[in-house]
Write a protein that holds these residues in place. Structure first.
Motif, PDB file in Angstrom:
ATOM      1  N   GLN A 160       0.823  -1.213   0.000  1.00  0.00           N
ATOM      2  CA  GLN A 160       0.000   0.000   0.000  1.00  0.00           C
ATOM      3  C   GLN A 160       0.862   1.270   0.000  1.00  0.00           C
ATOM      4  OE1 GLN A 160      -3.485   0.062  -0.280  1.00  0.00           O
ATOM      5  NE2 GLN A 160      -2.945  -2.027  -0.828  1.00  0.00           N
ATOM      6  N   GLN A 161       2.030   1.172   0.597  1.00  0.00           N
ATOM      7  CA  GLN A 161       2.950   2.302   0.650  1.00  0.00           C
ATOM      8  C   GLN A 161       4.288   1.842   0.082  1.00  0.00           C
ATOM      9  OE1 GLN A 161       2.580   2.787   4.968  1.00  0.00           O
ATOM     10  NE2 GLN A 161       1.912   4.875   4.571  1.00  0.00           N
ATOM     11  N   SER A 162       4.931   2.703  -0.687  1.00  0.00           N
ATOM     12  CA  SER A 162       6.238   2.349  -1.220  1.00  0.00           C
ATOM     13  C   SER A 162       6.984   3.606  -1.617  1.00  0.00           C
ATOM     14  CB  SER A 162       6.101   1.420  -2.429  1.00  0.00           C
ATOM     15  OG  SER A 162       5.419   2.091  -3.480  1.00  0.00           O
ATOM     16  N   LEU A 163       8.285   3.464  -1.752  1.00  0.00           N
ATOM     17  CA  LEU A 163       9.133   4.524  -2.266  1.00  0.00           C
ATOM     18  C   LEU A 163      10.092   3.858  -3.247  1.00  0.00           C
ATOM     19  CD1 LEU A 163      10.499   7.561  -0.528  1.00  0.00           C
ATOM     20  CD2 LEU A 163      12.107   6.164  -1.826  1.00  0.00           C
ATOM     21  N   ILE A 164      10.044   4.293  -4.501  1.00  0.00           N
ATOM     22  CA  ILE A 164      10.810   3.659  -5.575  1.00  0.00           C
ATOM     23  C   ILE A 164      11.966   4.567  -5.968  1.00  0.00           C
ATOM     24  CG2 ILE A 164      10.700   2.707  -7.903  1.00  0.00           C
ATOM     25  CD1 ILE A 164       7.582   2.547  -7.472  1.00  0.00           C
ATOM     26  N   THR A 165      13.171   4.005  -5.994  1.00  0.00           N
ATOM     27  CA  THR A 165      14.335   4.783  -6.420  1.00  0.00           C
ATOM     28  C   THR A 165      15.019   4.092  -7.594  1.00  0.00           C
ATOM     29  OG1 THR A 165      16.119   3.737  -5.133  1.00  0.00           O
ATOM     30  CG2 THR A 165      14.768   5.370  -3.983  1.00  0.00           C
ATOM     31  N   LEU A 166      15.727   4.889  -8.364  1.00  0.00           N
ATOM     32  CA  LEU A 166      16.671   4.377  -9.349  1.00  0.00           C
ATOM     33  C   LEU A 166      18.043   4.766  -8.845  1.00  0.00           C
ATOM     34  CD1 LEU A 166      15.051   5.196 -12.815  1.00  0.00           C
ATOM     35  CD2 LEU A 166      15.377   2.950 -11.773  1.00  0.00           C
ATOM     36  N   GLY A 167      18.934   3.788  -8.757  1.00  0.00           N
ATOM     37  CA  GLY A 167      20.280   4.051  -8.266  1.00  0.00           C
ATOM     38  C   GLY A 167      20.366   3.990  -6.759  1.00  0.00           C
ATOM     39  N   TYR A 168      21.609   3.984  -6.262  1.00  0.00           N
ATOM     40  CA  TYR A 168      21.847   3.978  -4.824  1.00  0.00           C
ATOM     41  C   TYR A 168      23.131   4.730  -4.508  1.00  0.00           C
ATOM     42  CZ  TYR A 168      25.302   0.199  -5.472  1.00  0.00           C
ATOM     43  OH  TYR A 168      26.390  -0.535  -5.851  1.00  0.00           O
ATOM     44  N   ALA A 169      23.320   4.993  -3.240  1.00  0.00           N
ATOM     45  CA  ALA A 169      24.546   5.630  -2.754  1.00  0.00           C
ATOM     46  C   ALA A 169      25.434   4.543  -2.171  1.00  0.00           C
ATOM     47  CB  ALA A 169      24.198   6.659  -1.677  1.00  0.00           C
ATOM     48  N   GLY A 170      26.690   4.568  -2.519  1.00  0.00           N
ATOM     49  CA  GLY A 170      27.616   3.568  -2.000  1.00  0.00           C
ATOM     50  C   GLY A 170      28.855   4.219  -1.419  1.00  0.00           C
ATOM     51  N   TRP A 171      29.350   3.648  -0.346  1.00  0.00           N
ATOM     52  CA  TRP A 171      30.570   4.128   0.306  1.00  0.00           C
ATOM     53  C   TRP A 171      31.532   2.962   0.447  1.00  0.00           C
ATOM     54  CZ3 TRP A 171      25.697   5.656   1.710  1.00  0.00           C
ATOM     55  CH2 TRP A 171      25.433   7.036   1.775  1.00  0.00           C
ATOM     56  N   ASP A 172      32.793   3.187   0.159  1.00  0.00           N
ATOM     57  CA  ASP A 172      33.821   2.168   0.355  1.00  0.00           C
ATOM     58  C   ASP A 172      34.099   1.997   1.846  1.00  0.00           C
ATOM     59  OD1 ASP A 172      34.166   1.719  -2.386  1.00  0.00           O
ATOM     60  OD2 ASP A 172      35.678   3.298  -2.551  1.00  0.00           O
ATOM     61  N   ALA A 173      34.861   0.981   2.196  1.00  0.00           N
ATOM     62  CA  ALA A 173      35.225   0.716   3.600  1.00  0.00           C
ATOM     63  C   ALA A 173      35.825   1.969   4.222  1.00  0.00           C
ATOM     64  CB  ALA A 173      36.214  -0.440   3.675  1.00  0.00           C
ATOM     65  N   GLY A 174      35.252   2.417   5.331  1.00  0.00           N
ATOM     66  CA  GLY A 174      35.768   3.557   6.070  1.00  0.00           C
ATOM     67  C   GLY A 174      35.370   4.916   5.519  1.00  0.00           C
ATOM     68  N   GLN A 175      34.830   4.972   4.321  1.00  0.00           N
ATOM     69  CA  GLN A 175      34.503   6.264   3.699  1.00  0.00           C
ATOM     70  C   GLN A 175      33.379   6.994   4.434  1.00  0.00           C
ATOM     71  OE1 GLN A 175      33.415   5.953  -0.453  1.00  0.00           O
ATOM     72  NE2 GLN A 175      33.183   8.152  -0.702  1.00  0.00           N
ATOM     73  N   LEU A 176      32.299   6.296   4.762  1.00  0.00           N
ATOM     74  CA  LEU A 176      31.191   6.937   5.461  1.00  0.00           C
ATOM     75  C   LEU A 176      31.639   7.392   6.847  1.00  0.00           C
ATOM     76  CD1 LEU A 176      28.302   7.898   5.619  1.00  0.00           C
ATOM     77  CD2 LEU A 176      27.608   5.575   6.219  1.00  0.00           C
ATOM     78  N   GLU A 177      32.427   6.569   7.530  1.00  0.00           N
ATOM     79  CA  GLU A 177      32.927   6.938   8.855  1.00  0.00           C
ATOM     80  C   GLU A 177      33.757   8.226   8.773  1.00  0.00           C
ATOM     81  OE1 GLU A 177      32.341   2.448   8.898  1.00  0.00           O
ATOM     82  OE2 GLU A 177      32.905   3.968   7.455  1.00  0.00           O
ATOM     83  N   GLU A 178      34.555   8.339   7.705  1.00  0.00           N
ATOM     84  CA  GLU A 178      35.370   9.545   7.528  1.00  0.00           C
ATOM     85  C   GLU A 178      34.486  10.761   7.269  1.00  0.00           C
ATOM     86  OE1 GLU A 178      38.601  11.157   4.288  1.00  0.00           O
ATOM     87  OE2 GLU A 178      38.734   9.035   4.865  1.00  0.00           O
ATOM     88  N   GLU A 179      33.455  10.597   6.443  1.00  0.00           N
ATOM     89  CA  GLU A 179      32.540  11.704   6.170  1.00  0.00           C
ATOM     90  C   GLU A 179      31.803  12.130   7.438  1.00  0.00           C
ATOM     91  OE1 GLU A 179      29.977  10.745   2.852  1.00  0.00           O
ATOM     92  OE2 GLU A 179      31.689  10.376   1.527  1.00  0.00           O
ATOM     93  N   LEU A 180      31.432  11.154   8.273  1.00  0.00           N
ATOM     94  CA  LEU A 180      30.780  11.488   9.549  1.00  0.00           C
ATOM     95  C   LEU A 180      31.741  12.252  10.459  1.00  0.00           C
ATOM     96  CD1 LEU A 180      28.920   8.125  10.033  1.00  0.00           C
ATOM     97  CD2 LEU A 180      27.800  10.364   9.970  1.00  0.00           C
ATOM     98  N   ALA A 181      32.998  11.818  10.488  1.00  0.00           N
ATOM     99  CA  ALA A 181      34.002  12.500  11.319  1.00  0.00           C
ATOM    100  C   ALA A 181      34.235  13.926  10.836  1.00  0.00           C
ATOM    101  CB  ALA A 181      35.317  11.714  11.304  1.00  0.00           C
ATOM    102  N   ASN A 182      34.014  14.171   9.544  1.00  0.00           N
ATOM    103  CA  ASN A 182      34.175  15.510   8.978  1.00  0.00           C
ATOM    104  C   ASN A 182      32.877  16.314   9.003  1.00  0.00           C
ATOM    105  OD1 ASN A 182      36.919  15.208   8.394  1.00  0.00           O
ATOM    106  ND2 ASN A 182      36.484  14.223   6.429  1.00  0.00           N
ATOM    107  N   ASN A 183      31.904  15.854   9.760  1.00  0.00           N
ATOM    108  CA  ASN A 183      30.631  16.560   9.950  1.00  0.00           C
ATOM    109  C   ASN A 183      29.853  16.780   8.654  1.00  0.00           C
ATOM    110  OD1 ASN A 183      31.019  16.843  12.768  1.00  0.00           O
ATOM    111  ND2 ASN A 183      32.427  18.532  12.353  1.00  0.00           N
ATOM    112  N   ALA A 184      29.942  15.833   7.726  1.00  0.00           N
ATOM    113  CA  ALA A 184      29.174  15.949   6.485  1.00  0.00           C
ATOM    114  C   ALA A 184      27.721  15.527   6.688  1.00  0.00           C
ATOM    115  CB  ALA A 184      29.814  15.107   5.380  1.00  0.00           C
ATOM    116  N   TRP A 185      27.496  14.693   7.691  1.00  0.00           N
ATOM    117  CA  TRP A 185      26.167  14.117   7.933  1.00  0.00           C
ATOM    118  C   TRP A 185      25.795  14.180   9.403  1.00  0.00           C
ATOM    119  CZ3 TRP A 185      23.946  12.506   3.464  1.00  0.00           C
ATOM    120  CH2 TRP A 185      24.771  12.096   2.410  1.00  0.00           C
ATOM    121  N   LEU A 186      24.495  14.246   9.662  1.00  0.00           N
ATOM    122  CA  LEU A 186      23.932  13.945  10.975  1.00  0.00           C
ATOM    123  C   LEU A 186      23.245  12.590  10.830  1.00  0.00           C
ATOM    124  CD1 LEU A 186      22.104  17.267  11.944  1.00  0.00           C
ATOM    125  CD2 LEU A 186      24.184  16.340  12.987  1.00  0.00           C
ATOM    126  N   THR A 187      23.228  11.807  11.890  1.00  0.00           N
ATOM    127  CA  THR A 187      22.497  10.549  11.848  1.00  0.00           C
ATOM    128  C   THR A 187      21.227  10.690  12.665  1.00  0.00           C
ATOM    129  OG1 THR A 187      23.667   9.634  13.746  1.00  0.00           O
ATOM    130  CG2 THR A 187      24.602   9.196  11.567  1.00  0.00           C
TER     131      THR A 187
END
Length: 189
Positions: free
Chosen positions: A124-151
């Motif tokens: 009844q509810q859905s969200l359809i995307t084309l494509g995805y976001a991918g991060w290599d090993a340690g990349q997301l952790e580095e971006e978080l450490a650089n304040n690029a994202w809030l969780t």
């Protein structure tokens, strides 16, 4: 020295900080599908494209006229990787040929879920995307450490019951953050 296991963000939202320079992720809310020591995968959930489900169905099954209702089902930019591949987030329940349960929400990647939605027998509810976001090993952790994202904890209400242009601020509000008050300049005090 104590061995500390890393904190992984599977089944959480990432809120792009106002100074995010990457045009793929500026002003985005991303749902994290998978996060391990090998890297991470997420789906941007607040960037609709100029496409709808009818457009996709015309490609997948050209012999069948898509129902008019499919024109009202937006297709989202899920990220810059494999932009020809579809991903459908939906509440847990029905499963399709390729469905993974993610704690109350499911991810289906097979075409049968799109056909089911079109035929009125899908989730009844859905969200359809084309494509995805991918991060290599340690990349997301580095971006978080650089304040690029809030969780932010995942909230199905934001995903399925909130207009796409309001999702980013709704997630930030859960944290008590007003993104409009944060500077768009990166830096350290």
């Amino acid at each position: 020295m104590k061995n500390v296991s890393p904190t992984y963000l599977k089944h959480q939202f990432l809120i792009a900080m106002p100074h995010m320079a990457d045009p793929n992720f500026a002003h985005t809310l991303t749902y994290i599908v998978e996060h391990t020591a090998n890297g991470a995968m997420g789906l941007v959930v607040n960037r609709p494209q100029d496409l709808n489900l009818a457009d996709i169905l015309e490609q997948l099954r050209p012999e069948i006229e898509p129902p008019a209702s499919c024109q009202a089902v937006p297709i989202y930019f899920g990220g810059p990787v494999q932009t020809d591949r579809g991903f459908v987030l939906h509440p847990s329940g029905p499963t399709f040929q390729a469905t993974v349960d993610l704690e109350g929400v499911s991810l289906s990647t097979s075409q049968d879920v799109l056909f089911a939605i079109a035929d009125g027998v899908g989730p009844q509810q859905s969200l359809i995307t084309l494509g995805y976001a991918g991060w290599d090993a340690g990349q997301l952790e580095e971006e978080l450490a650089n304040n690029a994202w809030l969780t932010c904890p995942f909230d199905a209400d934001i995903l399925f019951n909130t207009a796409s242009e309001l999702r980013l601020n709704a997630a930030a509000k859960q944290l008590g953050v007003n993104l409009n008050l944060l500077t768009s300049q990166a830096g350290h005090a």
